[in-house]
Design an enzyme around this catalytic site. Structure first.
Site, PDB file in Angstrom:
ATOM      1  CG  ASN A  83     -13.170  39.601-112.484  1.00 21.47           C
ATOM      2  OD1 ASN A  83     -13.953  40.524-113.483  1.00 21.47           O
ATOM      3  ND2 ASN A  83     -13.059  38.515-112.576  1.00 21.47           N
ATOM      4  CE  LYS A 132     -15.198  36.228-111.668  1.00 15.63           C
ATOM      5  NZ  LYS A 132     -15.148  34.755-111.168  1.00 15.63           N
ATOM      6  CG  HIS A 190     -10.607  35.452-115.290  1.00 16.79           C
ATOM      7  ND1 HIS A 190     -11.750  34.354-115.387  1.00 16.79           N
ATOM      8  CD2 HIS A 190     -10.623  35.814-113.999  1.00 16.79           C
ATOM      9  CE1 HIS A 190     -11.978  34.302-114.098  1.00 16.79           C
ATOM     10  NE2 HIS A 190     -11.332  35.205-113.217  1.00 16.79           N
ATOM     11  CD  GLU A 240     -15.110  33.386-114.498  1.00 21.59           C
ATOM     12  OE1 GLU A 240     -15.398  34.437-114.795  1.00 21.59           O
ATOM     13  OE2 GLU A 240     -15.034  33.160-113.214  1.00 21.59           O
ATOM     14  CD  GLU A 267      -7.973  34.938-110.435  1.00 23.64           C
ATOM     15  OE1 GLU A 267      -8.559  35.623-109.699  1.00 23.64           O
ATOM     16  OE2 GLU A 267      -8.743  34.775-111.672  1.00 23.64           O
ATOM     17  N   GLY A 296     -14.776  31.075-107.476  1.00 22.01           N
ATOM     18  CA  GLY A 296     -16.258  30.958-107.513  1.00 22.01           C
ATOM     19  C   GLY A 296     -16.852  29.585-106.892  1.00 22.01           C
ATOM     20  CB  SER A 303     -13.109  31.274-102.951  1.00 20.72           C
ATOM     21  OG  SER A 303     -13.941  30.512-103.918  1.00 20.72           O
ATOM     22  N   GLY A 338     -13.679  38.246-106.800  1.00 23.56           N
ATOM     23  CA  GLY A 338     -14.646  38.320-107.562  1.00 23.56           C
ATOM     24  C   GLY A 338     -16.074  38.403-106.906  1.00 23.56           C
TER      25      GLY A 338
HETATM   26  P1  PGA Z   1     -14.006  34.693-106.939  1.00 22.80           P
HETATM   27  O1  PGA Z   1     -13.301  35.101-108.476  1.00 22.80           O
HETATM   28  O2  PGA Z   1     -13.457  35.439-105.882  1.00 22.80           O
HETATM   29  O3  PGA Z   1     -15.626  34.766-107.005  1.00 22.80           O
HETATM   30  O4  PGA Z   1     -13.665  33.202-106.608  1.00 22.80           O
HETATM   31  C1  PGA Z   1     -12.036  35.436-108.817  1.00 22.80           C
HETATM   32  C2  PGA Z   1     -12.055  35.539-110.048  1.00 22.80           C
HETATM   33  O5  PGA Z   1     -12.639  35.047-110.803  1.00 22.80           O
HETATM   34  O6  PGA Z   1     -11.151  36.478-110.415  1.00 22.80           O
END
Ligand code: PGA
Length: 258
Positions: free
Chosen positions: A10, A12, A95, A97, A167, A173, A213, A234
């Site tokens: 991802n 982003k 997601h 976010e 998730e 993140g 993460s 991510g």
């Molecule tokens: P991250 O993001 O690996 O940076 O925690 C995962 C995601 O948002 O899909």
């Protein structure tokens, strides 16, 4: 389907069109196709058309990070699943976010799942609890609610093309990843809710991913966890070498059904 691990990057809101193209070039050089791993890149909208021309779709598939649920019309600034059809194979839906920053609710998410299916795009429905919900022991309830919220208008047949990404919001993140045992429990809860909604056959076949993460070091632990069929990555995916190494690690693992 579960004999194929689904490893999704991802990006982003990162990478220009040129940077995304360079990334794909490097990833392509560093990896070979494996029948047991599906490699998917959720790139930004602007990069998708050119990446779609660049990649060998048998080796690298593309995903949209978002889209609007109507197929066309007066919706200034939006992109529909109809417009993405033929460009992407997958799309992220729900997601955290999108849920938290852009206030998407179950109704939006449900409509997006249906729009993706209607346009031959496989939704990756993201679900997960916040730190507060986890602390108050509500993880399973939240997962069930989000699954019902997102999937209530789809059929058992549609489920063949839907993947679920667990998730936890507190892990995205933050560098605080869930331990494999937590993920195993959550995957079990998700599969049992899918059984409840669609029956055992559908639940046995649905792919459940972990995201939050994930790093090169932690990836193997999840890939070894029973009931986990892939990863949504991510920040670690922004480095093509790291993402390529995780894909290679996935190839070495057999799928452990649960
Ligand atoms: P991250 O993001 O690996 O940076 O925690 C995962 C995601 O948002 O899909």
């Amino acid at each position: 389907m579960r004999d194929k691990k689904l490893i999704v990057a991802n990006f982003k809101m990162n990478f220009t069109i040129h940077e995304a193209s360079l990334y794909v070039h490097r990833l392509d050089e560093a990896t070979t196709s494996h029948r047991d791993v599906e490699m998917v890149l959720a790139a930004g909208f602007l990069s998708l058309p050119s990446l779609s021309m660049q990649v060998d779709h048998r080796k690298i598939k593309l995903a949209a990070q978002n889209f609007y649920w109507r197929d066309q019309g007066a919706f200034t600034g939006e992109v529909s699943a109809t417009q993405l059809k033929g460009v992407v194979d997958y799309a992220l839906v729900g997601h955290s976010e999108r849920r938290h920053i852009f206030r998407e609710n179950d109704k939006d998410i449900r409509a997006k799942v249906q729009a993706a299916i209607r346009n031959d795009i496989s939704p990756i429905l993201c679900v997960g609890e916040t730190a507060q919900e986890r602390a108050s022991g509500e993880t399973n309830d939240v997962l069930c609610d989000q699954l019902i919220g997102g999937l209530s208008n789809v059929t058992g047949e549609d489920m063949a093309r839907i993947a679920i990404a667990y998730e936890p919001v507190w892990a995205i993140g933050t560098g605080k990843n869930a331990v494999p045992d937590d993920v195993k429990r959550a995957a079990k809860a998700i599969r049992s809710q899918i059984t409840h909604l669609f029956g055992t056959g559908v639940a046995d076949d649905v792919r459940i991913l972990y995201g939050g993460s994930v790093s090169l070091d932690s990836a193997s632990g999840y890939l070894n966890t029973s009931g986990v069929d892939g990863l949504l990555i991510g920040s670690a995916s922004l480095d093509s070498h790291i993402f390529g190494s995780i894909v290679k690690a996935a190839h070495k693992k057999g799928t452990k059904k649960a």
